[in-house]
Write a protein that holds these residues in place. Sequence first.
Motif, PDB file in Angstrom:
ATOM      1  N   LEU A 236      34.061  60.352  33.297  1.00  0.00           N
ATOM      2  CA  LEU A 236      33.934  59.098  34.058  1.00  0.00           C
ATOM      3  C   LEU A 236      33.465  57.965  33.155  1.00  0.00           C
ATOM      4  CD1 LEU A 236      32.165  60.360  37.314  1.00  0.00           C
ATOM      5  CD2 LEU A 236      34.602  59.893  36.962  1.00  0.00           C
ATOM      6  N   LEU A 237      34.151  56.821  33.259  1.00  0.00           N
ATOM      7  CA  LEU A 237      33.693  55.628  32.547  1.00  0.00           C
ATOM      8  C   LEU A 237      32.497  55.041  33.299  1.00  0.00           C
ATOM      9  CD1 LEU A 237      37.111  53.887  31.834  1.00  0.00           C
ATOM     10  CD2 LEU A 237      35.807  55.415  30.336  1.00  0.00           C
ATOM     11  N   LEU A 238      31.557  54.490  32.539  1.00  0.00           N
ATOM     12  CA  LEU A 238      30.397  53.809  33.126  1.00  0.00           C
ATOM     13  C   LEU A 238      30.535  52.315  32.865  1.00  0.00           C
ATOM     14  CD1 LEU A 238      27.613  56.053  31.542  1.00  0.00           C
ATOM     15  CD2 LEU A 238      28.751  56.383  33.743  1.00  0.00           C
ATOM     16  N   SER A 239      29.792  51.515  33.618  1.00  0.00           N
ATOM     17  CA  SER A 239      29.687  50.094  33.297  1.00  0.00           C
ATOM     18  C   SER A 239      28.261  49.678  33.635  1.00  0.00           C
ATOM     19  CB  SER A 239      30.709  49.288  34.112  1.00  0.00           C
ATOM     20  OG  SER A 239      30.283  49.206  35.456  1.00  0.00           O
TER      21      SER A 239
ATOM     22  N   GLY B 152      29.626  53.892  43.336  1.00  0.00           N
ATOM     23  CA  GLY B 152      29.299  53.747  41.913  1.00  0.00           C
ATOM     24  C   GLY B 152      30.537  53.965  41.047  1.00  0.00           C
ATOM     25  N   THR B 153      30.460  54.948  40.146  1.00  0.00           N
ATOM     26  CA  THR B 153      31.624  55.306  39.304  1.00  0.00           C
ATOM     27  C   THR B 153      32.733  55.981  40.098  1.00  0.00           C
ATOM     28  OG1 THR B 153      30.580  57.410  38.887  1.00  0.00           O
ATOM     29  CG2 THR B 153      30.268  55.703  37.203  1.00  0.00           C
TER      30      THR B 153
ATOM     31  N   ALA C 239      35.092  52.324  39.505  1.00  0.00           N
ATOM     32  CA  ALA C 239      35.529  53.474  40.307  1.00  0.00           C
ATOM     33  C   ALA C 239      37.055  53.528  40.371  1.00  0.00           C
ATOM     34  CB  ALA C 239      34.930  53.387  41.712  1.00  0.00           C
ATOM     35  N   ALA C 240      37.679  52.349  40.577  1.00  0.00           N
ATOM     36  CA  ALA C 240      39.148  52.316  40.667  1.00  0.00           C
ATOM     37  C   ALA C 240      39.775  52.717  39.331  1.00  0.00           C
ATOM     38  CB  ALA C 240      39.607  50.919  41.079  1.00  0.00           C
ATOM     39  N   LEU C 241      39.164  52.243  38.246  1.00  0.00           N
ATOM     40  CA  LEU C 241      39.656  52.595  36.906  1.00  0.00           C
ATOM     41  C   LEU C 241      39.550  54.109  36.696  1.00  0.00           C
ATOM     42  CD1 LEU C 241      40.597  50.959  34.444  1.00  0.00           C
ATOM     43  CD2 LEU C 241      38.218  50.905  33.658  1.00  0.00           C
ATOM     44  N   ASN C 242      38.410  54.664  37.078  1.00  0.00           N
ATOM     45  CA  ASN C 242      38.229  56.118  36.931  1.00  0.00           C
ATOM     46  C   ASN C 242      39.261  56.881  37.759  1.00  0.00           C
ATOM     47  OD1 ASN C 242      36.098  56.364  35.062  1.00  0.00           O
ATOM     48  ND2 ASN C 242      34.599  55.838  36.634  1.00  0.00           N
ATOM     49  N   ALA C 243      39.479  56.429  38.991  1.00  0.00           N
ATOM     50  CA  ALA C 243      40.453  57.123  39.849  1.00  0.00           C
ATOM     51  C   ALA C 243      41.826  57.128  39.182  1.00  0.00           C
ATOM     52  CB  ALA C 243      40.516  56.442  41.220  1.00  0.00           C
ATOM     53  N   GLY C 244      42.233  55.965  38.644  1.00  0.00           N
ATOM     54  CA  GLY C 244      43.544  55.872  37.999  1.00  0.00           C
ATOM     55  C   GLY C 244      43.640  56.775  36.789  1.00  0.00           C
ATOM     56  N   ARG C 245      42.603  56.748  35.940  1.00  0.00           N
ATOM     57  CA  ARG C 245      42.637  57.559  34.716  1.00  0.00           C
ATOM     58  C   ARG C 245      42.718  59.046  35.028  1.00  0.00           C
ATOM     59  NH1 ARG C 245      38.255  57.846  31.963  1.00  0.00           N
ATOM     60  NH2 ARG C 245      39.080  58.066  29.879  1.00  0.00           N
TER      61      ARG C 245
ATOM     62  N   PHE D 212      42.586  57.357  46.404  1.00  0.00           N
ATOM     63  CA  PHE D 212      41.254  56.729  46.408  1.00  0.00           C
ATOM     64  C   PHE D 212      41.391  55.235  46.678  1.00  0.00           C
ATOM     65  CE2 PHE D 212      37.761  54.507  44.257  1.00  0.00           C
ATOM     66  CZ  PHE D 212      36.666  55.169  44.788  1.00  0.00           C
ATOM     67  N   THR D 213      40.710  54.761  47.717  1.00  0.00           N
ATOM     68  CA  THR D 213      40.762  53.335  48.067  1.00  0.00           C
ATOM     69  C   THR D 213      39.379  52.724  47.903  1.00  0.00           C
ATOM     70  OG1 THR D 213      42.394  53.896  49.744  1.00  0.00           O
ATOM     71  CG2 THR D 213      41.405  51.703  49.893  1.00  0.00           C
ATOM     72  N   PRO D 214      39.201  51.787  46.979  1.00  0.00           N
ATOM     73  CA  PRO D 214      37.899  51.122  46.852  1.00  0.00           C
ATOM     74  C   PRO D 214      37.766  49.995  47.875  1.00  0.00           C
ATOM     75  CG  PRO D 214      39.369  50.448  45.055  1.00  0.00           C
ATOM     76  CD  PRO D 214      40.170  51.358  45.945  1.00  0.00           C
ATOM     77  N   VAL D 215      36.625  49.892  48.515  1.00  0.00           N
ATOM     78  CA  VAL D 215      36.401  48.824  49.512  1.00  0.00           C
ATOM     79  C   VAL D 215      35.022  48.211  49.284  1.00  0.00           C
ATOM     80  CG1 VAL D 215      36.116  48.270  51.972  1.00  0.00           C
ATOM     81  CG2 VAL D 215      37.838  49.937  51.268  1.00  0.00           C
ATOM     82  N   ARG D 216      34.991  46.888  49.137  1.00  0.00           N
ATOM     83  CA  ARG D 216      33.691  46.223  49.002  1.00  0.00           C
ATOM     84  C   ARG D 216      33.092  46.066  50.385  1.00  0.00           C
ATOM     85  NH1 ARG D 216      31.622  40.768  47.001  1.00  0.00           N
ATOM     86  NH2 ARG D 216      29.503  41.415  46.507  1.00  0.00           N
ATOM     87  N   SER D 217      31.914  46.605  50.562  1.00  0.00           N
ATOM     88  CA  SER D 217      31.303  46.568  51.892  1.00  0.00           C
ATOM     89  C   SER D 217      29.806  46.824  51.780  1.00  0.00           C
ATOM     90  CB  SER D 217      31.964  47.652  52.779  1.00  0.00           C
ATOM     91  OG  SER D 217      31.379  47.684  54.054  1.00  0.00           O
TER      92      SER D 217
END
Length: 293
Positions: free
Chosen positions: A88-91, A130-131, A160-166, A173-178
């Motif tokens: 997993l990539l971190l930021s 998070g990630t 998280a979206a980047l990790n899902a793609g990689r 996986f659907t990222p949602v800001r909430s």
Amino acid sequence: MEGATTLSELLRFARGRLTVPYIDDPALEARMIVEHFSGISRADAISSPDRLIPAEALVAIDAALRRRLAHEPIHRIFGRREFYGLDLLLSPETLEPRPDTETLVEAMLPVISETVARKGECRILDLGTGTGAIALALLSKIEQAVATGVDISEGALETAALNAGRLGLGERFTPVRSDWFANIFEQYDAIVSNPPYIPATHIDSLQADVRDFDPRGALDGGEDGLDAYRLISEGAHRCLAAGGTIGVEIGYDQKDAVTGIFQRAGYRLINAARDLAGNDRVLMFQESRPEDA
Ligand SMILES: C[S@@+](CC[C@H](N)C(=O)[O-])C[C@H]1O[C@@H](n2cnc3c(N)ncnc32)[C@H](O)[C@@H]1O
């Protein structure tokens, strides 16, 4: 780092620099840093300790040692961490996923499998993703599952979206800001969360590598550390499908308090799990039945 030109000299030098009270295993961390930035594998290191290290690797290793000596955790320096076998990539906006959280993944996998057996699919909501660690670990094990990862941090969601793609999981996986359930309008078979649970007043006394490098919004659970559990337990009824399960990670001393919060919100405890150190770490709930009253 002058004179540190062969691998064995470099390892000795790095170990010496990392021999400070707050680093538990300087030899291990020196090896990890040298291997990571020189591209030399463990096997190469054993078979040819006299190999020369290129100058650009020496510069990168020196910079990494300085960051580590400023308390930055080693996985943050690398920008990635393994979680449940996933890279997993971190930021700066993501918590560094911890091995303790694998307890939640392990505890929820049978629930997800059972849901798939019953319904042919399982819809998962990961609150405070998070990630993407928890959701992606579950998706990596169960093909018929899909997950929505919620976070209040836009930066965390991007990672998280980047990790899902990689990991080849982007389509499930659907990222949602909430803010917890605020922008969530569907129902889920499983709700999972490792929310912030450290009491606000304890944060300043945490070790520097946590306090100064994990985002505060990923740690701060309000005055008593339990704010997120109150909000999640209140909001979950609207988004939990019939027969669905909620699994949450907790602090080692929060089992009774969190169980009480969920019980008062209309749930019953169906399972509890400890981490590898034997601490209470995971609680699982379902909606109370009339006979529980
Ligand atoms: C302890 S971290 C867990 C991260 C990841 N699930 C893991 O286990 O490694 C808590 C996460 O909750 C997010 N968060 C904090 N407050 C939130 C809120 N009100 N709504 C949604 N997410 C929130 C933080 O940004 C952070 O990513």
